[in-house]
Design a protein around this motif. Sequence first.
Motif, short mmCIF file in Angstrom:
data_model
loop_
_atom_site.label_atom_id
_atom_site.label_comp_id
_atom_site.label_asym_id
_atom_site.label_seq_id
_atom_site.Cartn_x
_atom_site.Cartn_y
_atom_site.Cartn_z
N TYR A 1 0.83 -1.21 0.00
CA TYR A 1 0.00 0.00 0.00
C TYR A 1 0.86 1.26 0.00
O TYR A 1 0.52 2.26 -0.64
CB TYR A 1 -0.94 0.01 1.20
N ALA A 2 1.99 1.21 0.72
CA ALA A 2 2.88 2.37 0.75
C ALA A 2 3.45 2.69 -0.63
O ALA A 2 3.77 3.84 -0.94
CB ALA A 2 4.02 2.13 1.74
N LEU A 3 3.56 1.67 -1.49
CA LEU A 3 4.06 1.89 -2.85
C LEU A 3 3.06 2.65 -3.70
O LEU A 3 3.44 3.49 -4.53
CB LEU A 3 4.37 0.55 -3.51
N ILE A 4 1.77 2.35 -3.53
CA ILE A 4 0.78 3.00 -4.39
C ILE A 4 0.26 4.30 -3.79
O ILE A 4 -0.32 5.13 -4.50
CB ILE A 4 -0.40 2.06 -4.69
N CYS A 5 0.47 4.49 -2.51
CA CYS A 5 0.00 5.72 -1.87
C CYS A 5 1.06 6.24 -0.91
O CYS A 5 0.96 6.06 0.31
CB CYS A 5 -1.30 5.47 -1.12
N PRO A 6 2.11 6.89 -1.44
CA PRO A 6 3.18 7.42 -0.58
C PRO A 6 2.64 8.47 0.39
O PRO A 6 1.64 9.13 0.12
CB PRO A 6 4.15 8.05 -1.59
N GLY B 1 1.78 11.82 2.26
CA GLY B 1 1.64 13.19 1.78
C GLY B 1 0.85 13.33 0.51
O GLY B 1 0.57 14.45 0.07
N GLN B 2 0.46 12.21 -0.11
CA GLN B 2 -0.35 12.28 -1.31
C GLN B 2 -1.82 12.09 -0.96
O GLN B 2 -2.17 11.49 0.05
CB GLN B 2 0.09 11.21 -2.31
#
Length: 303
Positions: free
Chosen positions: A35-40, A42-43
């Motif tokens: 999930y961190a890959l698709i939604c870094p 601060g975005q």
Amino acid sequence: MTKAAKACISSPNGIMEITGVRTVEQYLRAVDEIYALICPPGQPLKHELWFRGVKNTNYNLEPTIARGLGVQAEIVYLSKFRSLAYPYVGDVPYFPFSEDRDSYWGWLFMMQHYGVPTRLLDWSREALIGLLFAVDPDTTEEEAENDPAVWFLNPVELNKAFQFYDFLEPGYIPNATEPAFNTRFGPDAKTDNVKAAAAIGPLNNPRIIKQAGTFTVYPVTRRTVALNLLPDANKYLYKIVLEKEARVTINEQLRHYGLTQHDLFPEISRAAADIQREIRAEDAMVVPGASKKLTLSSRITPS
């Protein structure tokens, strides 16, 4: 000590895999990592993941109808199902009485619910639902010999290939009955596209609701291409591979959290299996001072 899971890139189209997962804790850490890959940080939170558990990591992401006669046979399955289903309309959770476009999708999702081959592929919005399906102990000999897996889909990224509406950002996930979706994926759609799209189906039965069900819908084409075999699959697909030896351990851990395969199917037909499970648990208990322990011969067995 539990071995650490590891990330790798699978061939031939660069899909990221996390392998060596043996516990629920490792699985949830892998979910967070993907999930961190698709939604870094601060975005904007305009991202989501869908999950599909498979009992064999070698299974492709293709609908059941593609494993047989192909999508062109949909009209045959649909016609026969409709004629045979009418006597049982009082027993189904939802029945599409009308004969319009919405009725077509109502029939198609009902067929999927009852196991008739369709061009739909089931997903879930809940990570643990995908895990439950992957470690289902009811396996074939071939499935038992292979590692299970959970596929992850970024449906927003997948749907960026389709501009359903000019006034919405690319990546919109439509309901299957929306006109813009039917233009590309309806039964009469004329297209050379072979890519499936993410869509929301009607919440017309308890199983879809319980499983937080969503779907990818494959186009009406002569050639159905599995989602994971498309050249750009690494943009929207990820996979966690579970070690086959960990099936029992993971099921036991999920049971501690109150989750079993029986919870996925809230139907009276599952009542016998639930009773069997409860009786087995009681049978395994030794009660001090009891005159007689419940025996195997006194268990309830389905006819």
